[in-house]
Scaffold this motif. Structure first.
Motif, PDB file in Angstrom:
ATOM      1  N   PHE A   1       3.328   9.479 -10.316  1.00 50.89           N
ATOM      2  CA  PHE A   1       2.491   9.691 -11.508  1.00 50.89           C
ATOM      3  C   PHE A   1       1.852  11.080 -11.471  1.00 50.89           C
ATOM      4  N   ALA A   2       1.342  11.474 -10.320  1.00 52.22           N
ATOM      5  CA  ALA A   2       0.698  12.783 -10.192  1.00 52.22           C
ATOM      6  C   ALA A   2       1.706  13.899 -10.446  1.00 52.22           C
ATOM      7  N   LYS A   3       2.932  13.761  -9.950  1.00 50.32           N
ATOM      8  CA  LYS A   3       3.954  14.779 -10.180  1.00 50.32           C
ATOM      9  C   LYS A   3       4.296  14.878 -11.665  1.00 50.32           C
ATOM     10  N   ASP A   4       4.444  13.719 -12.344  1.00 55.04           N
ATOM     11  CA  ASP A   4       4.734  13.726 -13.785  1.00 55.04           C
ATOM     12  C   ASP A   4       3.587  14.361 -14.577  1.00 55.04           C
TER      13      ASP A   4
ATOM     14  N   GLN B   1       0.839  -1.198   0.000  1.00 57.61           N
ATOM     15  CA  GLN B   1       0.000   0.000   0.000  1.00 57.61           C
ATOM     16  C   GLN B   1       0.880   1.256   0.000  1.00 57.61           C
ATOM     17  N   ALA B   2       1.931   1.239   0.746  1.00 58.51           N
ATOM     18  CA  ALA B   2       2.851   2.384   0.774  1.00 58.51           C
ATOM     19  C   ALA B   2       3.521   2.554  -0.589  1.00 58.51           C
ATOM     20  N   GLN B   3       3.901   1.433  -1.212  1.00 60.06           N
ATOM     21  CA  GLN B   3       4.520   1.497  -2.547  1.00 60.06           C
ATOM     22  C   GLN B   3       3.529   2.039  -3.573  1.00 60.06           C
ATOM     23  N   THR B   4       2.279   1.614  -3.503  1.00 61.96           N
ATOM     24  CA  THR B   4       1.239   2.101  -4.425  1.00 61.96           C
ATOM     25  C   THR B   4       1.049   3.602  -4.244  1.00 61.96           C
ATOM     26  N   GLY B   5       1.043   4.068  -3.009  1.00 62.96           N
ATOM     27  CA  GLY B   5       0.905   5.502  -2.740  1.00 62.96           C
ATOM     28  C   GLY B   5       2.070   6.285  -3.322  1.00 62.96           C
ATOM     29  N   GLU B   6       3.293   5.738  -3.180  1.00 61.12           N
ATOM     30  CA  GLU B   6       4.471   6.415  -3.732  1.00 61.12           C
ATOM     31  C   GLU B   6       4.428   6.428  -5.264  1.00 61.12           C
TER      32      GLU B   6
END
Length: 170
Positions: A32-35, A22-27
């Protein structure tokens, strides 16, 4: 039911693994959001410039149209409205007694001028050719020619529209 008789279930042995995923998915989502933000920011700069250009152009056109409308309205108020008002006033006064008297005087003058003009013609040509023309339905020039032949005088020259016969004879 007794509260002491139920025991809490034991924790899932893979709970730590799920938390890491879950932490990896959030990261990953944050990356993706930053890109996406970087790409859309670059695009937005171009769109903002284009939007500003179109808005300024449209505002210029709107200002021109407002000025033209103001100018047209000013011309309508100063040129056409007075003409319309005069026309309405004349139309409203058309049936007045003063206008009727003016029209009667004008008609009387026309009759007198017509009579004076006929008086200059030879006596024989003053009325007969006109009444003959009306009865026969013939053009005035033909009626004058007939009366001139009767009086052995040359006919008065008047222009006449070409007929089918005169076109064919050309």
């Amino acid at each position: 039911m007794d509260k002491s008789s139920s025991e809490a279930p034991s924790p899932d042995p893979k709970i730590g693994e799920a938390a890491l995923k879950q932490a990896q998915t959030g990261e990953d989502w944050l990356g993706f959001a930053k890109d996406s933000l970087a790409v859309s920011t670059a695009r937005q700069a171009d769109l903002d410039a284009l939007t500003k250009q179109v808005t300024q152009q449209q505002m210029g056109i709107a200002n021109d149209q407002a000025a033209w409308a103001k100018s047209d309205r000013e011309r309508y108020d100063t040129v056409f409205k007075p003409v319309e008002d005069k026309f309405v006033a004349e139309a409203s006064a058309y049936g007045s007694e003063a206008h009727q008297n003016e029209a009667a005087a004008e008609a009387k003058a026309d009759v007198q001028n017509n009579a004076a003009g006929r008086a200059r013609l030879p006596i024989a040509m003053q009325l007969p050719w006109a009444s003959t023309r009306r009865r026969a339905g013939m053009p005035a020039s033909i009626a004058r020619a007939k009366w001139a032949r009767r009086l052995r005088r040359p006919a008065l020259k008047t222009p006449r529209a070409p007929t089918i016969e005169t076109r064919a004879s050309r």
